[in-house]
Design an enzyme around this catalytic site. Structure first.
Site, PDB file in Angstrom:
ATOM      1  N   LEU A 175       5.559 -46.656 -11.933  1.00  0.00           N
ATOM      2  CA  LEU A 175       4.587 -47.743 -11.893  1.00  0.00           C
ATOM      3  C   LEU A 175       3.781 -47.741 -13.169  1.00  0.00           C
ATOM      4  CD1 LEU A 175       3.049 -47.371  -8.287  1.00  0.00           C
ATOM      5  CD2 LEU A 175       5.016 -48.767  -9.011  1.00  0.00           C
ATOM      6  N   LYS A 176       3.677 -48.889 -13.790  1.00  0.00           N
ATOM      7  CA  LYS A 176       2.773 -49.023 -14.929  1.00  0.00           C
ATOM      8  C   LYS A 176       1.356 -49.076 -14.380  1.00  0.00           C
ATOM      9  CE  LYS A 176       5.575 -49.453 -18.445  1.00  0.00           C
ATOM     10  NZ  LYS A 176       5.483 -48.549 -19.598  1.00  0.00           N
ATOM     11  N   ASP A 202       2.823 -44.549 -15.473  1.00  0.00           N
ATOM     12  CA  ASP A 202       2.796 -44.619 -16.942  1.00  0.00           C
ATOM     13  C   ASP A 202       1.611 -45.477 -17.364  1.00  0.00           C
ATOM     14  OD1 ASP A 202       3.258 -44.816 -19.634  1.00  0.00           O
ATOM     15  OD2 ASP A 202       5.135 -45.948 -19.464  1.00  0.00           O
ATOM     16  N   ASN A 204       0.584 -45.808 -20.677  1.00  0.00           N
ATOM     17  CA  ASN A 204       0.679 -46.303 -22.063  1.00  0.00           C
ATOM     18  C   ASN A 204      -0.654 -46.186 -22.800  1.00  0.00           C
ATOM     19  OD1 ASN A 204       3.063 -48.436 -20.833  1.00  0.00           O
ATOM     20  ND2 ASN A 204       3.498 -47.319 -22.718  1.00  0.00           N
ATOM     21  N   GLU A 227       2.413 -40.255 -17.155  1.00  0.00           N
ATOM     22  CA  GLU A 227       2.903 -40.423 -18.522  1.00  0.00           C
ATOM     23  C   GLU A 227       1.813 -41.022 -19.409  1.00  0.00           C
ATOM     24  OE1 GLU A 227       6.453 -42.781 -18.552  1.00  0.00           O
ATOM     25  OE2 GLU A 227       6.566 -42.830 -20.735  1.00  0.00           O
ATOM     26  N   ASP A 252       4.706 -39.603 -24.104  1.00  0.00           N
ATOM     27  CA  ASP A 252       5.652 -40.580 -24.657  1.00  0.00           C
ATOM     28  C   ASP A 252       5.191 -40.875 -26.078  1.00  0.00           C
ATOM     29  OD1 ASP A 252       7.102 -42.853 -25.351  1.00  0.00           O
ATOM     30  OD2 ASP A 252       6.336 -44.125 -23.756  1.00  0.00           O
ATOM     31  N   LYS A 276      12.460 -40.948 -26.411  1.00  0.00           N
ATOM     32  CA  LYS A 276      12.971 -42.264 -26.823  1.00  0.00           C
ATOM     33  C   LYS A 276      13.474 -42.104 -28.253  1.00  0.00           C
ATOM     34  CE  LYS A 276       9.792 -45.174 -24.180  1.00  0.00           C
ATOM     35  NZ  LYS A 276       8.530 -45.946 -24.293  1.00  0.00           N
TER      36      LYS A 276
HETATM   37  O1  NPG Z   1      13.543 -49.650 -18.718  1.00  0.00           O
HETATM   38  O2  NPG Z   1      13.703 -50.223 -20.806  1.00  0.00           O
HETATM   39  C1  NPG Z   1      13.051 -50.000 -19.787  1.00  0.00           C
HETATM   40  C2  NPG Z   1      11.569 -50.134 -19.867  1.00  0.00           C
HETATM   41  C3  NPG Z   1      10.907 -48.850 -19.637  1.00  0.00           C
HETATM   42  O3  NPG Z   1       8.634 -49.158 -19.101  1.00  0.00           O
HETATM   43  C4  NPG Z   1       9.448 -48.966 -19.945  1.00  0.00           C
HETATM   44  N1  NPG Z   1       9.114 -48.834 -21.209  1.00  0.00           N
HETATM   45  O4  NPG Z   1       6.133 -47.470 -22.433  1.00  0.00           O
HETATM   46  O5  NPG Z   1       7.911 -46.618 -21.692  1.00  0.00           O
HETATM   47  C5  NPG Z   1       7.239 -47.597 -21.958  1.00  0.00           C
HETATM   48  C6  NPG Z   1       7.756 -48.940 -21.603  1.00  0.00           C
HETATM   49  C7  NPG Z   1       7.664 -50.002 -22.601  1.00  0.00           C
HETATM   50  C8  NPG Z   1       7.489 -51.260 -22.172  1.00  0.00           C
HETATM   51  C9  NPG Z   1       7.804 -49.760 -23.904  1.00  0.00           C
HETATM   52  C10 NPG Z   1       7.422 -52.314 -23.031  1.00  0.00           C
HETATM   53  C11 NPG Z   1       7.764 -50.804 -24.790  1.00  0.00           C
HETATM   54  C12 NPG Z   1       7.583 -52.073 -24.339  1.00  0.00           C
END
Ligand code: NPG
Length: 382
Positions: A175-176, A202, A204, A227, A252, A276
Site C-alpha cells: 500500500l502506498k 511504501d 516514498n 519502505e 528504496d 531497482k
Molecule cells: O509495479 O512497477 C510497479 C510499481 C511499483 O509502486 C511502485 N513503484 O516508489 O517503488 C516506488 C513506486 C513508484 C511509483 C516509483 C511511481 C516511481 C513512480
C-alpha cells in the site's frame, strides 16, 4: 562488442487507472526505449550483427529522483554514447562489464547509465545465445508477484482494488501511504483480509522523524516492512527510526549504489533493501547489492518503476537470484497497461515467468511500439 547505432524512442502508454503515490498521480507512462544495433561475439566467438533492447526507468518529472526522462535522453545523447563511441574508437572493447567503468567520470545519472548498460548487456547476451537469467545465475524460472496499490480517494475504493488483486492471485500487497493516508487504510485492509495477507507499506519519503510516534502505530499491523518512510538523504534518521519500530525497515530511494547499501547496513538503517536496477546505475550494480545484502543476511526484493515488458523481463531475471527472498513489485503487464509493447507478462498461480530466451528474452512488437511512439532519434558515432 561494437555499437553501430542507438535509437532513443520516446513512447507514451496510457495506464489502466491513475496511479497515485505520495509524490504524484500518473495517468500515463512516458518511457524511453533504447534499441542498440551493433556487432558482438556469437557462441563460437565469431562476430555477428545483433540488436539489444533497453528501457530507461526515469519518470517524466524529477519527483521520485533527480533524473527525468527528457534529461536522461539528453545525457545519453550528449555524454554517455559519445563516451562509449570514443572508447571503442580508441580500441576499448565496450561490454556490459565495462560500461559502468567507462562512464564513471560522468557524475550521477544512474537511470540513464543503467539503460545504456542494459542495451549493451542485452545485445551481448543475444549474440551468444545466453539468457539474462542464466548470466545472473538465477535459481528459479518464475518469481512470486506482488502488486503496488496506489493512494485512493476513499478506503472502500482501496478495499475494492485490493480485493481485485487478491482475487487475481497476487501474493503480496503493497500500500502506498502518505500523511493522512496511513493508519486507516492499513487497518481497514488488515481487518478485511486478515493476518495471512502479506502486506507492506511504501511512503516514498513522505514523513520526517517527527512522525515517529505515528509510524510506530503501524507496528500493530504485522507488516512485512515499511519502505522509505523518511527522505532520501535521511539514512542516519532511518537508523534512529528503525530502533523505535518493530516493523522491518526497507530502503528504496536512499540506496543508490552498493556503497550506499553498505553504509546503510553498517548504520543499522536497513533490514530489507528494495533493489531497482535503474536507481542504482544498472543490473550489474543491482547484482552487487544483492550479493552484499546476502552476505549480511539482509533480504532483498526487486522494485518496479512501471516498466514496460522490456524492463519487467530484466527485473524478473534479476529476481531469480537466490537472495531475492521477498516477492517483488513485478506484477503482470495488465496491472498497468491494457497493451504492453512486448508480449504481456501474465500472472500464473501468483507468479511471473522469467523469460528464458537470449538476452532479456522479449522484444517490442513492432506495430505496437510504432503506435505508442511520440518521437525518436538515431545516434551514431560521428
Ligand atoms: O509495479 O512497477 C510497479 C510499481 C511499483 O509502486 C511502485 N513503484 O516508489 O517503488 C516506488 C513506486 C513508484 C511509483 C516509483 C511511481 C516511481 C513512480
Amino acid at each position: 562488442m561494437r555499437i553501430e547505432s542507438v535509437e532513443l524512442r520516446h513512447v507514451e502508454l496510457p495506464l489502466v487507472s491513475p496511479f497515485t503515490t505520495s509524490f504524484s498521480t500518473q495517468t500515463r507512462r512516458h518511457a524511453l526505449v533504447l534499441r542498440l544495433d551493433g556487432t558482438a561475439a556469437d557462441a563460437s566467438g565469431a562476430l555477428a550483427s545483433v540488436t539489444g533492447w533497453a528501457e530507461c526507468v526515469a519518470l517524466a518529472d524529477p519527483f521520485y529522483s533527480p533524473e527525468y526522462i527528457d534529461g536522461c535522453a539528453d545525457v545519453i545523447k550528449r555524454y554517455l554514447l559519445p563516451t562509449l563511441y570514443a572508447a571503442q574508437d580508441a580500441g576499448t572493447d565496450v561490454t556490459a562489464e565495462t560500461v559502468g567503468y567507462l562512464l564513471r567520470h560522468i557524475v550521477g545519472q544512474p537511470m540513464a547509465k543503467s539503460a545504456v548498460e542494459m542495451a549493451v548487456l542485452d545485445a551481448q547476451l543475444r549474440a551468444r545465445g545466453e539468457s539474462l537469467a542464466h548470466y545472473f545465475g538465477a535459481v528459479r524460472t518464475s518469481v512470486p508477484s506482488g502488486v503496488s496499490v496506489g493512494i485512493m480517494d476513499t478506503v472502500p475504493e482501496l478495499l475494492d482494488a485490493v480485493a481485485g488483486y487478491v482475487e487475481q492471485g497476487y501474493v503480496r500487497i503493497k500500500l502506498k501511504i502518505k500523511p493522512g493516508w496511513d493508519l486507516a487504510p492499513v487497518r481497514a485492509v488488515r481487518e478485511r483480509f486478515g493476518d495471512e495477507l502479506l502486506l507492506q507499506v511504501d511512503a516514498n519519503a513522505a514523513y520526517t522523524l517527527v512522525d515517529a510516534p505515528l509510524l510506530r502505530r503501524l507496528d500493530a499491523f504485522n507488516l512485512l516492512l515499511i519502505e522509505q518512510p523518511l527522505g532520501e538523504d535521511d539514512v542516519f534518521q532511518h537508523a534512529q527510526l528503525a530502533k523505535l519500530m518493530t516493523t522491518p525497515m526497507c530502503l528504496d530511494e536512499s540506496i543508490t549504489s552498493a556503497k550506499s547499501a553498505a553504509d546503510a547496513i553498517s548504520l543499522g538503517a536497513v533490514d530489507v533493501i528494495n533493489i531497482k536496477p535503474g536507481r542504482v546505475g544498472g543490473y550489474l550494480e543491482a547484482r552487487r547489492i544483492h550479493d552484499l545484502a546476502k552476505a549480511h543476511g539482509k533480504a532483498v526484493w526487486c522494485g518496479g518503476m512501471l516498466e514496460t515488458g522490456l524492463g519487467r523481463a530484466a527485473n524478473a531475471a534479476l529476481a531469480g537470484l537466490d537472495g531475492f527472498t521477498l516477492p517483488g513489485d513485478i506484477s503482470a503487464s495488465d496491472r498497468f497497461y491494457a497493451q504492453d509493447i512486448t508480449e504481456p507478462f501474465v500472472l500464473r498461480d501468483g507468479r511471473i515467468d522469467i523469460p528464458q530466451g537470449p538476452g532479456i528474452g522479449v522484444e517490442p512488437i513492432p506495430d505496437v511500439l510504432a503506435s505508442f511512439t511520440t518521437g525518436s532519434e538515431v545516434l551514431t558515432p560521428s
